[in-house]
Design a protein around this motif. Sequence first.
Motif, mmCIF file in Angstrom:
data_model
loop_
_atom_site.group_PDB
_atom_site.id
_atom_site.type_symbol
_atom_site.label_atom_id
_atom_site.label_comp_id
_atom_site.label_asym_id
_atom_site.label_seq_id
_atom_site.Cartn_x
_atom_site.Cartn_y
_atom_site.Cartn_z
ATOM 1 N N PHE A 191 0.818 -1.217 0.000
ATOM 2 C CA PHE A 191 0.000 0.000 0.000
ATOM 3 C C PHE A 191 0.851 1.266 0.000
ATOM 4 C CE2 PHE A 191 -2.484 -3.317 2.061
ATOM 5 C CZ PHE A 191 -3.659 -3.266 1.329
ATOM 6 N N LYS A 192 0.396 2.247 -0.749
ATOM 7 C CA LYS A 192 1.008 3.574 -0.747
ATOM 8 C C LYS A 192 -0.127 4.582 -0.703
ATOM 9 C CE LYS A 192 4.609 6.292 -2.994
ATOM 10 N NZ LYS A 192 5.660 6.277 -4.046
ATOM 11 N N LYS A 193 -0.161 5.332 0.413
ATOM 12 C CA LYS A 193 -1.241 6.285 0.646
ATOM 13 C C LYS A 193 -2.612 5.621 0.517
ATOM 14 C CE LYS A 193 1.479 10.289 -0.826
ATOM 15 N NZ LYS A 193 1.595 11.447 -1.749
ATOM 16 N N GLY A 194 -2.689 4.373 1.021
ATOM 17 C CA GLY A 194 -3.948 3.647 1.060
ATOM 18 C C GLY A 194 -4.339 2.960 -0.239
ATOM 19 N N VAL A 195 -3.500 3.056 -1.261
ATOM 20 C CA VAL A 195 -3.803 2.447 -2.554
ATOM 21 C C VAL A 195 -2.882 1.250 -2.769
ATOM 22 C CG1 VAL A 195 -3.917 2.805 -5.058
ATOM 23 C CG2 VAL A 195 -4.543 4.656 -3.491
ATOM 24 N N ALA A 196 -3.446 0.122 -3.193
ATOM 25 C CA ALA A 196 -2.661 -1.088 -3.418
ATOM 26 C C ALA A 196 -2.158 -1.155 -4.855
ATOM 27 C CB ALA A 196 -3.518 -2.319 -3.116
ATOM 28 N N GLY A 197 -1.052 -1.884 -5.040
ATOM 29 C CA GLY A 197 -0.578 -2.178 -6.387
ATOM 30 C C GLY A 197 0.576 -1.347 -6.886
ATOM 31 N N PHE A 198 1.107 -0.430 -6.072
ATOM 32 C CA PHE A 198 2.217 0.392 -6.529
ATOM 33 C C PHE A 198 3.528 -0.396 -6.577
ATOM 34 C CE2 PHE A 198 -0.628 3.899 -5.604
ATOM 35 C CZ PHE A 198 -0.319 4.798 -6.611
ATOM 36 N N PHE A 199 3.695 -1.374 -5.703
ATOM 37 C CA PHE A 199 4.954 -2.086 -5.605
ATOM 38 C C PHE A 199 5.127 -3.078 -6.747
ATOM 39 C CE2 PHE A 199 8.174 -4.936 -3.886
ATOM 40 C CZ PHE A 199 9.046 -4.039 -3.288
ATOM 41 N N ALA A 200 4.093 -3.834 -7.038
ATOM 42 C CA ALA A 200 4.157 -4.815 -8.129
ATOM 43 C C ALA A 200 2.748 -5.144 -8.601
ATOM 44 C CB ALA A 200 4.861 -6.083 -7.669
ATOM 45 N N ARG A 201 2.616 -5.297 -9.923
ATOM 46 C CA ARG A 201 1.321 -5.638 -10.506
ATOM 47 C C ARG A 201 1.390 -6.879 -11.384
ATOM 48 N NH1 ARG A 201 -1.528 0.227 -11.892
ATOM 49 N NH2 ARG A 201 -1.191 1.129 -9.823
ATOM 50 N N GLY A 202 2.507 -7.571 -11.300
ATOM 51 C CA GLY A 202 2.663 -8.773 -12.092
ATOM 52 C C GLY A 202 3.946 -9.489 -11.742
ATOM 53 N N TYR A 203 4.350 -10.427 -12.589
ATOM 54 C CA TYR A 203 5.464 -11.307 -12.260
ATOM 55 C C TYR A 203 6.110 -11.827 -13.545
ATOM 56 C CZ TYR A 203 1.916 -14.794 -13.405
ATOM 57 O OH TYR A 203 0.952 -15.509 -14.069
ATOM 58 N N HIS A 204 7.260 -12.466 -13.392
ATOM 59 C CA HIS A 204 7.907 -13.216 -14.460
ATOM 60 C C HIS A 204 8.046 -14.656 -13.982
ATOM 61 C CE1 HIS A 204 9.445 -9.049 -14.982
ATOM 62 N NE2 HIS A 204 9.331 -9.307 -16.262
ATOM 63 N N HIS A 205 7.772 -15.612 -14.844
ATOM 64 C CA HIS A 205 8.015 -17.013 -14.474
ATOM 65 C C HIS A 205 9.515 -17.195 -14.267
ATOM 66 C CE1 HIS A 205 3.964 -18.501 -15.019
ATOM 67 N NE2 HIS A 205 3.895 -17.899 -16.193
ATOM 68 N N ALA A 206 9.901 -17.655 -13.101
ATOM 69 C CA ALA A 206 11.321 -17.817 -12.780
ATOM 70 C C ALA A 206 11.865 -19.088 -13.419
ATOM 71 C CB ALA A 206 11.512 -17.873 -11.269
ATOM 72 N N PRO A 207 13.121 -19.057 -13.867
ATOM 73 C CA PRO A 207 13.724 -20.283 -14.411
ATOM 74 C C PRO A 207 13.937 -21.324 -13.323
ATOM 75 C CG PRO A 207 15.352 -18.530 -14.251
ATOM 76 C CD PRO A 207 14.044 -17.909 -13.929
ATOM 77 N N VAL A 208 14.082 -22.562 -13.732
ATOM 78 C CA VAL A 208 14.324 -23.658 -12.785
ATOM 79 C C VAL A 208 15.596 -23.374 -11.990
ATOM 80 C CG1 VAL A 208 14.839 -26.120 -12.573
ATOM 81 C CG2 VAL A 208 13.167 -25.335 -14.260
ATOM 82 N N GLY A 209 15.510 -23.551 -10.698
ATOM 83 C CA GLY A 209 16.660 -23.353 -9.834
ATOM 84 C C GLY A 209 16.822 -21.943 -9.307
ATOM 85 N N ALA A 210 15.944 -21.019 -9.707
ATOM 86 C CA ALA A 210 16.053 -19.632 -9.240
ATOM 87 C C ALA A 210 15.724 -19.531 -7.757
ATOM 88 C CB ALA A 210 15.118 -18.738 -10.044
#
Length: 211
Positions: free
Chosen positions: A126-145
């Motif tokens: 949360f930033k100033k009561g709003v969610a989603g500023f830090f991250a809104r998605g992802y990358h599939h990590a390679p095996v062993g990450a």
Amino acid sequence: MGIQFTMLKLDPGHAFGVNGPMQKDTGDESKVVEQYDFANEDLSGVDVLIIPNFVDQEFLFSQREKIKDFLAKKKIVVYCGHLFREWLPGCAPFMPQHIQNYKDYEVFPAENSHIFEGVTTEDMTFKKGVAGFFARGYHHAPVGAEILLTFANGKPVTYIDRTSTNGTILVHAGRDLLGYAGENKSTDRIRPQFLAWLEAEVKTLKEGTAQ
């Protein structure tokens, strides 16, 4: 005492760039170069390459061999952003998080994640009561990450890849990790802990004992 390694950071060169209004890198640890100057930059004395969000990924795709060669020399590449072009070894394209309510934006540090140690889920989400500023998605990590940060569904927001190349790749599906400072909350821990991790990782790679 300053850091014991060298960093080169690419500047996207617009309002949302390295020191734009969205997030500022308050330190001077990095040598900052305009992104298109990277093509002619000598990387022989550089330990860490920092690539923030909003860089021109079409340009980076044209420089993918230079990035690959840099990693082959047991160096570190840090990418913070949403990958859509295959210029970074082992990194899959960015995937948006499936959102049904604000809690789907909550992020959780792994138990042994030194970079996010002591940083609370609430302060990241949360930033100033709003969610989603830090991250809104992802990358599939390679095996062993090594997974450092995830959403509740286990999708990796931040990971370390030591297997795709001779070097180390850190991928964070959000904004520049060096920009978290001066907010008077636990996220202020990220910047110094990230720099400490980089220093330790550079030392490990130079000693030839990276795991």
